[in-house]
Design a protein around this motif. Structure first.
Motif, PDB file in Angstrom:
ATOM      1  N   LEU A  47      57.894   6.899  81.754  1.00 10.16           N
ATOM      2  CA  LEU A  47      58.093   8.900  81.784  1.00 10.16           C
ATOM      3  C   LEU A  47      57.973   9.395  82.361  1.00 10.16           C
ATOM      4  N   TRP A  48      56.956   8.984  83.333  1.00 16.88           N
ATOM      5  CA  TRP A  48      56.333   9.257  84.729  1.00 16.88           C
ATOM      6  C   TRP A  48      57.901   9.634  85.195  1.00 16.88           C
ATOM      7  N   SER A  49      58.964   8.439  85.461  1.00 16.48           N
ATOM      8  CA  SER A  49      59.443   9.102  86.409  1.00 16.48           C
ATOM      9  C   SER A  49      60.751  10.057  86.810  1.00 16.48           C
ATOM     10  N   LEU A  50      61.047  10.811  87.203  1.00 15.04           N
ATOM     11  CA  LEU A  50      61.562  12.166  87.064  1.00 15.04           C
ATOM     12  C   LEU A  50      61.917  12.039  88.331  1.00 15.04           C
ATOM     13  N   PRO A  73      34.439  28.275  87.081  1.00 10.70           N
ATOM     14  CA  PRO A  73      35.278  27.896  85.271  1.00 10.70           C
ATOM     15  C   PRO A  73      35.307  26.534  86.122  1.00 10.70           C
ATOM     16  N   PRO A  74      35.495  25.904  84.841  1.00 17.30           N
ATOM     17  CA  PRO A  74      36.106  23.755  85.470  1.00 17.30           C
ATOM     18  C   PRO A  74      37.287  23.644  86.000  1.00 17.30           C
ATOM     19  N   ALA A  75      37.305  22.757  87.194  1.00 18.33           N
ATOM     20  CA  ALA A  75      38.274  22.610  87.853  1.00 18.33           C
ATOM     21  C   ALA A  75      39.496  22.566  87.162  1.00 18.33           C
ATOM     22  N   ARG A  76      40.565  22.953  87.170  1.00 14.73           N
ATOM     23  CA  ARG A  76      41.714  22.552  86.853  1.00 14.73           C
ATOM     24  C   ARG A  76      42.115  21.068  86.953  1.00 14.73           C
ATOM     25  N   ARG A  77      43.006  20.266  85.610  1.00 17.00           N
ATOM     26  CA  ARG A  77      43.716  19.001  85.952  1.00 17.00           C
ATOM     27  C   ARG A  77      44.979  19.772  86.557  1.00 17.00           C
ATOM     28  N   ALA A  78      45.189  18.211  87.330  1.00 16.15           N
ATOM     29  CA  ALA A  78      46.589  18.454  87.755  1.00 16.15           C
ATOM     30  C   ALA A  78      47.845  18.231  86.170  1.00 16.15           C
ATOM     31  N   PRO A  79      48.346  19.167  86.265  1.00 22.58           N
ATOM     32  CA  PRO A  79      49.396  19.023  85.042  1.00 22.58           C
ATOM     33  C   PRO A  79      50.602  17.915  85.089  1.00 22.58           C
ATOM     34  N   LYS A  80      50.654  17.162  83.663  1.00 23.58           N
ATOM     35  CA  LYS A  80      50.843  16.039  83.334  1.00 23.58           C
ATOM     36  C   LYS A  80      52.957  16.501  83.629  1.00 23.58           C
ATOM     37  N   PRO A  81      53.471  15.678  84.068  1.00 22.11           N
ATOM     38  CA  PRO A  81      55.330  15.670  84.555  1.00 22.11           C
ATOM     39  C   PRO A  81      55.780  15.767  83.197  1.00 22.11           C
ATOM     40  N   PRO A  82      57.071  16.910  83.379  1.00 21.29           N
ATOM     41  CA  PRO A  82      57.833  17.092  82.010  1.00 21.29           C
ATOM     42  C   PRO A  82      58.336  15.999  81.151  1.00 21.29           C
ATOM     43  N   LYS A  83      58.332  15.934  80.383  1.00 24.75           N
ATOM     44  CA  LYS A  83      59.595  14.555  80.144  1.00 24.75           C
ATOM     45  C   LYS A  83      60.266  14.740  80.313  1.00 24.75           C
ATOM     46  N   ILE A 134      61.426  11.184  75.339  1.00 28.21           N
ATOM     47  CA  ILE A 134      62.118  11.925  76.558  1.00 28.21           C
ATOM     48  C   ILE A 134      63.093  12.087  75.173  1.00 28.21           C
ATOM     49  N   GLU A 135      63.182  13.443  75.706  1.00 27.96           N
ATOM     50  CA  GLU A 135      64.082  14.868  75.578  1.00 27.96           C
ATOM     51  C   GLU A 135      65.271  14.900  75.486  1.00 27.96           C
ATOM     52  N   VAL A 136      66.032  14.788  74.945  1.00 27.70           N
ATOM     53  CA  VAL A 136      67.512  14.473  74.637  1.00 27.70           C
ATOM     54  C   VAL A 136      67.675  15.747  74.092  1.00 27.70           C
ATOM     55  N   ARG A 137      69.063  16.178  74.955  1.00 34.38           N
ATOM     56  CA  ARG A 137      70.069  16.994  74.634  1.00 34.38           C
ATOM     57  C   ARG A 137      71.384  17.225  74.232  1.00 34.38           C
ATOM     58  N   LEU A 138      71.893  17.542  73.966  1.00 34.56           N
ATOM     59  CA  LEU A 138      73.702  17.620  73.095  1.00 34.56           C
ATOM     60  C   LEU A 138      74.560  18.058  73.069  1.00 34.56           C
ATOM     61  N   THR A 139      75.758  18.008  74.348  1.00 33.13           N
ATOM     62  CA  THR A 139      76.973  18.875  73.796  1.00 33.13           C
ATOM     63  C   THR A 139      77.370  19.743  72.808  1.00 33.13           C
ATOM     64  N   ARG A 140      77.244  18.907  71.640  1.00 28.82           N
ATOM     65  CA  ARG A 140      77.523  19.006  70.628  1.00 28.82           C
ATOM     66  C   ARG A 140      77.085  18.508  69.614  1.00 28.82           C
ATOM     67  N   ASP A 141      76.094  18.966  68.706  1.00 32.97           N
ATOM     68  CA  ASP A 141      75.229  18.314  67.351  1.00 32.97           C
ATOM     69  C   ASP A 141      76.401  18.053  66.364  1.00 32.97           C
ATOM     70  N   ASP A 164      74.867  19.956  85.669  1.00 34.03           N
ATOM     71  CA  ASP A 164      74.081  20.783  86.807  1.00 34.03           C
ATOM     72  C   ASP A 164      73.022  21.661  86.199  1.00 34.03           C
ATOM     73  N   SER A 165      72.051  21.081  86.056  1.00 35.22           N
ATOM     74  CA  SER A 165      71.029  21.692  85.810  1.00 35.22           C
ATOM     75  C   SER A 165      70.226  20.610  86.401  1.00 35.22           C
ATOM     76  N   SER A 166      69.284  21.427  86.170  1.00 37.82           N
ATOM     77  CA  SER A 166      67.391  20.835  87.607  1.00 37.82           C
ATOM     78  C   SER A 166      66.703  20.752  86.291  1.00 37.82           C
ATOM     79  N   ARG A 167      67.149  20.632  84.856  1.00 39.63           N
ATOM     80  CA  ARG A 167      65.901  20.046  84.400  1.00 39.63           C
ATOM     81  C   ARG A 167      66.615  19.297  83.463  1.00 39.63           C
ATOM     82  N   VAL A 168      67.271  18.716  83.560  1.00 38.72           N
ATOM     83  CA  VAL A 168      68.410  17.632  83.267  1.00 38.72           C
ATOM     84  C   VAL A 168      68.227  16.333  84.125  1.00 38.72           C
ATOM     85  N   ASN A 169      67.598  14.784  83.604  1.00 36.60           N
ATOM     86  CA  ASN A 169      67.504  13.715  84.412  1.00 36.60           C
ATOM     87  C   ASN A 169      68.681  12.619  84.508  1.00 36.60           C
TER      88      ASN A 169
END
Length: 363
Positions: free
Chosen positions: A4-7, A124-134, A176-183, A204-209
């Protein structure tokens, strides 16, 4: 669900220098060394970590990692050794450890933790490192709307949309997050070139793996069955060229778009990052093909490079998978069955999970 953390870009062969793995909370670089006598120097300045290995040889590489800690890794052969440039995204802590049998240097890079506050009441308490996105997978059910695709014992546009929805449900259950070109049964444009261009632009998107275009195959004699997967590259086999032309719109349009895509291939495949992405796409194609064949019992006919218009701009591992031959008397009828389509979706799921798990972790 360790993958899941493999981006990162799901790196190449096990003997790559370095091997790169993205884990929850840290990025690992593994440098396999020929002997214990190889010396190295490590320097960190700002956002750059530099290693120099004396007396070592390695091929030039430029890897996009895109983990929370690391942006990229570049391997530069020099006289007298090899320099490795690790471009960082933030301040990191470096844990270096050498191991023997086999000889290797392991670097674990983690985000630096905030210092403990002097007084809990005043800071304030130390902030935790953010989790990688899905991970984000883009599924492209081919054709649609006014374009039915192949018509045999099934209609291509209907089968691939159903399989895409089934695969979406399975992937989302795995986090896993899923997107469709057509639904739904719709085209993106009545103009085939514009339709394919819009699908390609989504990859061609920085948000697609990962990008997976799903199709149903056909053959003039209606005697062929099996699974085929295509990745972007120059098609050589005449049969593959004919298939590429069909998927690029068929007829004169398909020939024209194929020629246009060839010029794109010649230009971008000279780029080192594009070459690396092609290797990842080829590995994704082979993994999906074999897993799909295992799940359905349909023969795996291979993975092939092709000048496919819909894959031409993808900056992530991208493939076009032909899930079966819809005009084959046996396979075409099976593709009409909901239970068989579920097996197809399960096979694609297995391939995606295997690719994420095996490609992104270094041990």
């Amino acid at each position: 669900m360790r993958w899941l953390w493999s981006l990162c870009f799901l790196w190449s062969l096990a003997l790559a220098f370095p091997r790169v793995g993205v884990h929850e909370g840290f990025t690992r670089l593994v440098f396999d060394l020929p002997s214990a006598g190889v010396a190295y120097r490590l320097d960190q300045e700002g956002g750059l970590l530099t290693l120099f290995f004396s007396g070592l040889r390695a091929e030039a590489r430029d890897l996009l990692v895109n983990s929370p800690e690391v942006a990229s890794v570049q391997v530069v052969p020099e006289k007298g050794g090899v320099r490795v440039l690790v471009r960082l995204k933030a301040l990191v802590e470096v844990k270096a450890q050498r191991y023997a049998d086999p000889e290797r240097l392991v670097l674990d890079l983690s985000l630096k933790k905030a210092k403990d506050p002097p007084s809990p009441s005043s800071s304030p308490p130390a902030r935790r490192a953010p989790k990688p996105p899905k991970p984000v997978v883009l599924l492209d059910p081919g054709h649609g709307g006014i374009d039915p695709g192949m018509v045999g014992y099934v209609v291509e546009k209907e089968v691939v949309l159903d399989v895409a929805h089934r695969l979406k449900r399975l992937l989302e259950a795995e986090g896993i997050e899923v997107r469709l070109t057509r639904d739904r049964d719709a085209h993106l444009s009545p103009d085939k070139r514009e339709d394919l261009s819009r699908r390609a632009a989504m990859a061609d998107s920085s948000r697609v793996n990962l990008f997976i275009s799903i199709h149903v195959n056909a053959f003039p004699t209606r005697t062929v069955r099996g699974v085929e997967v295509y990745f972007f590259g120059r098609a050589q086999d005449p049969r593959v060229v004919a298939q590429v032309i069909r998927e690029n719109g068929g007829g004169e349009l398909g020939k024209r778009l194929t020629e246009e895509t060839k010029s794109v291939a010649e230009r971008i495949l000279s780029d080192i990052v594009a070459q690396a992405n092609q290797r990842y796409s080829q590995r994704l194609a082979e993994t999906l093909g074999r897993k799909l064949s295992q799940a359905t019992g349909s023969p795996y006919r291979g993975s092939f490079p092709g000048d496919l218009f819909v894959l031409r701009y993808a900056k992530v591992p991208a493939v076009l998978v032909e899930i079966g031959f819809g005009d084959h008397p046996a396979e075409g009828r099976r593709l009409r069955e909901a239970s068989y389509r579920e097996k197809v979706a399960q096979g694609l799921l297995s391939g995606i999970l295997s690719f994420l798990a095996n490609g992104a972790f270094a041990r």
